[in-house]
Design an enzyme around this catalytic site. Sequence first.
Site: not given
Ligand code: FDA
Length: 300
Positions: A91, A125, A154, A176, A218-219, A280-281
Site C-alpha cells: 500500500k 493495492d 475497485q 486485480r 472476491t469471496h 479492520r477485518r
Molecule cells: P462480500 O463483501 O460480499 O463478501 C462475501 C463473503 O465473504 C461475506 O459474506 C463474508 O462471509 C466473506 N468475507 C468477505 N470479506 C471478508 C473479510 N474481510 N473477513 C471475513 N469474511 C469476509 N479492496 C480495496 O479497496 N483495495 C485493494 O487493493 C484490495 N485488495 C484485495 C485483495 C484481495 C486478494 C481481496 C480478496 C480483496 C481485496 N480488497 C481490496 C477488498 C475488497 O475490495 C472487498 O472489500 C472484500 O474482498 C470483500 O468483498 P467480496 O467481494 O469478498 O464480497
Amino acid sequence: MGILTHTMVDMISLMPESLIWRFARRYIAGSTLSDGLAVATEMTKQGALTTLDVLGEDISQDREADQALMNYRTLIEALSERDLIRNISLKLSQFGLKLNPDLMESRIRSLVDLAKEHDCFVRIDMEDSSTTTRTLELYREMRRRYERVGTVIQACLKRSIDDIVTLQGEGVTNLRICKGIYIEDPAIAYRDYQEVRNNYMKLVRQMFDGGSFIGMATHDDWLIEQCLLEIRKRGLSADRYEFQMLLGVGEHLRKDLLQKGHRVRVYVPFGEAWKAYSLRRFRENPKIAWYVIKNLLNFV
Ligand code: FDA
C-alpha cells in the site's frame, strides 16, 4: 459500518492481545517474516499461488515508511533465496503517500528496481478514492520501469470502467479487480450491493474483451459464479485469469476452485501491525465481530 459494529470492535480493541490473537490468527500468518514464509509455503503445498503483504498502512512518521521499505526489501530477498512464489502486495500509504509523496515515490522506485532484479511481481493495492489518480500515475511510471508491476481497480467507483479502457489503450494487461473496501461518496461511487456486483461484472467483461489478465479478488459466490460463466462462455484457458482471496476467508471456495483447475492466489498478510489489520477485518464483517465478542466474554 454500523454504530453497533463500531462499538463492538472498539470493545475488542481493549481486550488483551493474546485473546484477540486467538481469532486474528485465521487472517494473519503471524508477526514475523518467517511466519509469512511458512504460510506461503503451506499454501503452495495446497496448490494455491500467494502474494505477501507486510502489514502497516496508516503511518504517521517518515521512519515508519523507511522501515516498510526495509521490510519489503528483506521480503523480496527472502522469497528469492527460498525459491518461493515471488509476488508482493503493498500500500502506498505505508510508504508515506500521505506524509511526503515525493519521498514515497523514491522508496517505491527503489523497491521496484529490487523487485526487477529478483523477478518479483509487485501489486500496488488501491486505497481510498483520494489516492486513485496518484496511484494510477505512479503505477504507470513503475510499469515503464518494470513490466511486472500491477495495480487494483475497485468496482465501487464509477470512474473504474474509464480507467480500465484508458489503461488497456496504454497496453496494460494485468489488473486485480475488487469491490473496494473504502466507504465512498455516492456522487463518485456505487453504494448498493447489487450495483457494485453489476459493475464488477462490467469491468470483468471489459478486461476479457480487451484481452487483459484479471486477478478476480472476491469471496462473493454469486460473483465467482458469474466470472466462471464468462470464462466458460469465452472458452478461456486457466492462464488468462486467476481468482484471489484473503487468507482465512472463503476457504471452501478456494478449495473448490483449485479442485476444478482454476488458479487461486491467497493474499498472505504478516507483520507486527497485525492487530490494526485484524480490527479492520472485524469491522468489515460484523458477524465475525459478534462471534469474537461472544467467545471473548467466555474467556474473561
Ligand atoms: P462480500 O463483501 O460480499 O463478501 C462475501 C463473503 O465473504 C461475506 O459474506 C463474508 O462471509 C466473506 N468475507 C468477505 N470479506 C471478508 C473479510 N474481510 N473477513 C471475513 N469474511 C469476509 N479492496 C480495496 O479497496 N483495495 C485493494 O487493493 C484490495 N485488495 C484485495 C485483495 C484481495 C486478494 C481481496 C480478496 C480483496 C481485496 N480488497 C481490496 C477488498 C475488497 O475490495 C472487498 O472489500 C472484500 O474482498 C470483500 O468483498 P467480496 O467481494 O469478498 O464480497
